[in-house]
Write a protein that holds these residues in place. Structure first.
Motif, PDB file in Angstrom:
ATOM      1  N   ALA A 176      36.387  40.188  21.893  1.00 41.51           N
ATOM      2  CA  ALA A 176      36.428  39.145  22.925  1.00 41.51           C
ATOM      3  C   ALA A 176      37.845  38.974  23.466  1.00 41.51           C
ATOM      4  N   LEU A 177      38.844  38.986  22.548  1.00 39.87           N
ATOM      5  CA  LEU A 177      40.233  38.869  22.996  1.00 39.87           C
ATOM      6  C   LEU A 177      40.638  40.076  23.841  1.00 39.87           C
ATOM      7  N   GLN A 178      40.205  41.274  23.394  1.00 37.85           N
ATOM      8  CA  GLN A 178      40.496  42.453  24.190  1.00 37.85           C
ATOM      9  C   GLN A 178      39.822  42.365  25.549  1.00 37.85           C
ATOM     10  N   GLY A 179      38.586  41.854  25.561  1.00 34.69           N
ATOM     11  CA  GLY A 179      37.890  41.683  26.833  1.00 34.69           C
ATOM     12  C   GLY A 179      38.595  40.688  27.739  1.00 34.69           C
ATOM     13  N   GLU A 180      39.082  39.577  27.140  1.00 36.51           N
ATOM     14  CA  GLU A 180      39.816  38.592  27.937  1.00 36.51           C
ATOM     15  C   GLU A 180      41.103  39.192  28.485  1.00 36.51           C
ATOM     16  N   GLN A 181      41.806  39.969  27.630  1.00 34.97           N
ATOM     17  CA  GLN A 181      43.025  40.609  28.100  1.00 34.97           C
ATOM     18  C   GLN A 181      42.718  41.628  29.190  1.00 34.97           C
ATOM     19  N   GLY A 182      41.670  42.447  28.982  1.00 27.40           N
ATOM     20  CA  GLY A 182      41.273  43.395  30.020  1.00 27.40           C
ATOM     21  C   GLY A 182      40.826  42.695  31.284  1.00 27.40           C
ATOM     22  N   LYS A 183      40.141  41.554  31.117  1.00 27.81           N
ATOM     23  CA  LYS A 183      39.713  40.787  32.277  1.00 27.81           C
ATOM     24  C   LYS A 183      40.907  40.284  33.068  1.00 27.81           C
ATOM     25  N   SER A 184      41.938  39.814  32.337  1.00 26.05           N
ATOM     26  CA  SER A 184      43.149  39.357  33.022  1.00 26.05           C
ATOM     27  C   SER A 184      43.826  40.498  33.774  1.00 26.05           C
ATOM     28  N   ASP A 185      43.880  41.681  33.137  1.00 25.66           N
ATOM     29  CA  ASP A 185      44.480  42.839  33.817  1.00 25.66           C
ATOM     30  C   ASP A 185      43.685  43.212  35.064  1.00 25.66           C
ATOM     31  N   PHE A 186      42.364  43.207  34.940  1.00 28.26           N
ATOM     32  CA  PHE A 186      41.533  43.544  36.097  1.00 28.26           C
ATOM     33  C   PHE A 186      41.675  42.493  37.197  1.00 28.26           C
ATOM     34  N   GLU A 187      41.788  41.216  36.804  1.00 28.78           N
ATOM     35  CA  GLU A 187      41.973  40.180  37.821  1.00 28.78           C
ATOM     36  C   GLU A 187      43.289  40.363  38.552  1.00 28.78           C
ATOM     37  N   ASN A 188      44.356  40.721  37.810  1.00 27.83           N
ATOM     38  CA  ASN A 188      45.638  40.986  38.473  1.00 27.83           C
ATOM     39  C   ASN A 188      45.544  42.184  39.400  1.00 27.83           C
ATOM     40  N   LYS A 189      44.839  43.232  38.936  1.00 28.98           N
ATOM     41  CA  LYS A 189      44.684  44.407  39.781  1.00 28.98           C
ATOM     42  C   LYS A 189      43.857  44.082  41.019  1.00 28.98           C
ATOM     43  N   ILE A 190      42.816  43.263  40.844  1.00 25.59           N
ATOM     44  CA  ILE A 190      41.997  42.858  41.989  1.00 25.59           C
ATOM     45  C   ILE A 190      42.829  42.066  42.985  1.00 25.59           C
ATOM     46  N   SER A 191      43.701  41.176  42.465  1.00 24.68           N
ATOM     47  CA  SER A 191      44.569  40.402  43.360  1.00 24.68           C
ATOM     48  C   SER A 191      45.507  41.313  44.130  1.00 24.68           C
ATOM     49  N   GLU A 192      46.079  42.319  43.431  1.00 20.79           N
ATOM     50  CA  GLU A 192      46.961  43.263  44.125  1.00 20.79           C
ATOM     51  C   GLU A 192      46.200  44.050  45.188  1.00 20.79           C
ATOM     52  N   LEU A 193      44.977  44.499  44.835  1.00 22.25           N
ATOM     53  CA  LEU A 193      44.198  45.258  45.816  1.00 22.25           C
ATOM     54  C   LEU A 193      43.792  44.385  46.998  1.00 22.25           C
ATOM     55  N   GLU A 194      43.447  43.132  46.739  1.00 18.10           N
ATOM     56  CA  GLU A 194      43.103  42.237  47.841  1.00 18.10           C
ATOM     57  C   GLU A 194      44.305  41.981  48.742  1.00 18.10           C
ATOM     58  N   SER A 195      45.487  41.819  48.138  1.00 18.53           N
ATOM     59  CA  SER A 195      46.698  41.647  48.950  1.00 18.53           C
ATOM     60  C   SER A 195      46.981  42.893  49.774  1.00 18.53           C
ATOM     61  N   GLU A 196      46.814  44.065  49.125  1.00 18.06           N
ATOM     62  CA  GLU A 196      47.005  45.313  49.871  1.00 18.06           C
ATOM     63  C   GLU A 196      45.984  45.446  50.986  1.00 18.06           C
ATOM     64  N   LYS A 197      44.742  45.022  50.705  1.00 21.63           N
ATOM     65  CA  LYS A 197      43.702  45.064  51.725  1.00 21.63           C
ATOM     66  C   LYS A 197      44.054  44.164  52.912  1.00 21.63           C
ATOM     67  N   ARG A 198      44.563  42.951  52.608  1.00 24.03           N
ATOM     68  CA  ARG A 198      44.950  42.055  53.705  1.00 24.03           C
ATOM     69  C   ARG A 198      46.078  42.654  54.535  1.00 24.03           C
ATOM     70  N   ASP A 199      47.050  43.291  53.859  1.00 21.95           N
ATOM     71  CA  ASP A 199      48.139  43.925  54.600  1.00 21.95           C
ATOM     72  C   ASP A 199      47.613  45.041  55.495  1.00 21.95           C
ATOM     73  N   LEU A 200      46.684  45.843  54.938  1.00 24.14           N
ATOM     74  CA  LEU A 200      46.121  46.930  55.741  1.00 24.14           C
ATOM     75  C   LEU A 200      45.293  46.385  56.894  1.00 24.14           C
ATOM     76  N   GLU A 201      44.539  45.315  56.654  1.00 24.22           N
ATOM     77  CA  GLU A 201      43.758  44.715  57.748  1.00 24.22           C
ATOM     78  C   GLU A 201      44.682  44.169  58.832  1.00 24.22           C
ATOM     79  N   ARG A 202      45.796  43.557  58.435  1.00 29.93           N
ATOM     80  CA  ARG A 202      46.752  43.055  59.423  1.00 29.93           C
ATOM     81  C   ARG A 202      47.359  44.214  60.223  1.00 29.93           C
ATOM     82  N   LEU A 203      47.662  45.306  59.513  1.00 26.29           N
ATOM     83  CA  LEU A 203      48.205  46.478  60.211  1.00 26.29           C
ATOM     84  C   LEU A 203      47.187  47.060  61.175  1.00 26.29           C
ATOM     85  N   VAL A 204      45.896  47.111  60.734  1.00 27.71           N
ATOM     86  CA  VAL A 204      44.838  47.628  61.613  1.00 27.71           C
ATOM     87  C   VAL A 204      44.689  46.742  62.846  1.00 27.71           C
TER      88      VAL A 204
END
Length: 257
Positions: A176-204
């Motif tokens: 469960a702790l490993q899952g929570e830690q992995g979940k936190s990592d995935f949430e950070n990665k999702i946030s980075e990808l969403e930010s990158e997506k917004r930047d790309l949408e703004r560029l488009v």
């Protein structure tokens, strides 16, 4: 004197073993004198009839086996050692029925659960099983020892399952702790990808705006060029007509002359 705990296992009356803090050797058998016994005045009763050596030996052997299977209770009070061994009195059918009634009564009084894991129910059934072992051992020591092996095997199996359960819980917690830690990592990665997506949408969007502006400028320029070309064509047509008219007039004048 400390009262004995309320248990389904039948005990004898507490016996005073020593009046000081030093305990006697385990091999020495204490004199079983109940604290309730009082010296009464009156005629001395006649001595009991001597028992046969075999009966006395069997009784002592049964008591030793009972003390080995179900150790006596011991406690200190006012620098006095008290011992309370299990009862060696044979049981009857009425005692078994009473044991069943006591078990049902205690299960209800202590609100033991009927199903699932319940420490209260387990404790009461352990006391009941010990009482049954005591009753059986008095009648047949070998049968009592066999039941003791069954009891120890059951307890060992329960302890193994409890250890397995605790290790499973620990494993689940780690996962469960490993899952929570992995979940936190995935949430950070999702946030980075969403930010990158917004930047790309703004560029488009910026590129689309630039493209639309270029298309509008080119359309305006094309309209101007087409209008200019049309005006030049009209001018040339008018010039051509004028020249044609002048040429026809000149030809007409020459023919008349």
């Amino acid at each position: 004197m400390i009262p004995s705990s309320d248990s389904l296992l039948r005990y004898e009356s507490p016996v005073l073993v020593s009046k000081n803090t030093e305990r006697k050797s385990p091999r020495s058998r204490p004199l079983k004198v109940s604290s309730q016994q009082m010296v009464e005045s009156g005629p001395v009763p006649p001595p009991p009839k001597p028992k046969s050596p075999s009966a006395e030996a069997n009784r002592q052997q049964t008591e030793e086996i009972l003390n080995a299977i179900l150790p006596p209770k011991e406690w200190m009070e006012d620098n006095q050692l008290w011992v309370q061994p299990v009862s060696s009195v044979p049981c009857t059918r009425v005692d078994v029925i009473h044991l069943q009634e006591q078990l049902d009564k205690k299960l209800q009084e202590r609100q033991a659960r009927e199903t699932g894991i319940c420490p209260v129910r387990r404790e009461l059934y352990n006391q009941c099983f010990d009482e049954l072992i005591r009753q059986v051992t008095i009648n047949c020591a070998e049968r009592g020892l066999l039941l003791l092996q069954v009891r120890d095997e059951i307890r060992m199996t329960i302890a193994a399952y409890q250890t397995l359960y605790e290790s499973s819980v620990a494993f689940g917690m780690r996962k469960a702790l490993q899952g929570e830690q992995g979940k936190s990592d995935f949430e950070n990665k999702i946030s980075e990808l969403e930010s990158e997506k917004r930047d790309l949408e703004r560029l488009v969007n910026e590129q689309k705006a630039k493209c639309d502006a270029i298309e509008r400028r080119e359309a305006e320029r094309r309209d101007i060029e087409e209008k200019k070309h049309a005006e030049e064509v009209q001018f040339l047509k008018r010039t051509n007509q004028q020249l044609k008219a002048q040429l026809e007039s000149i030809i007409t004048l020459k023919n008349k002359s």
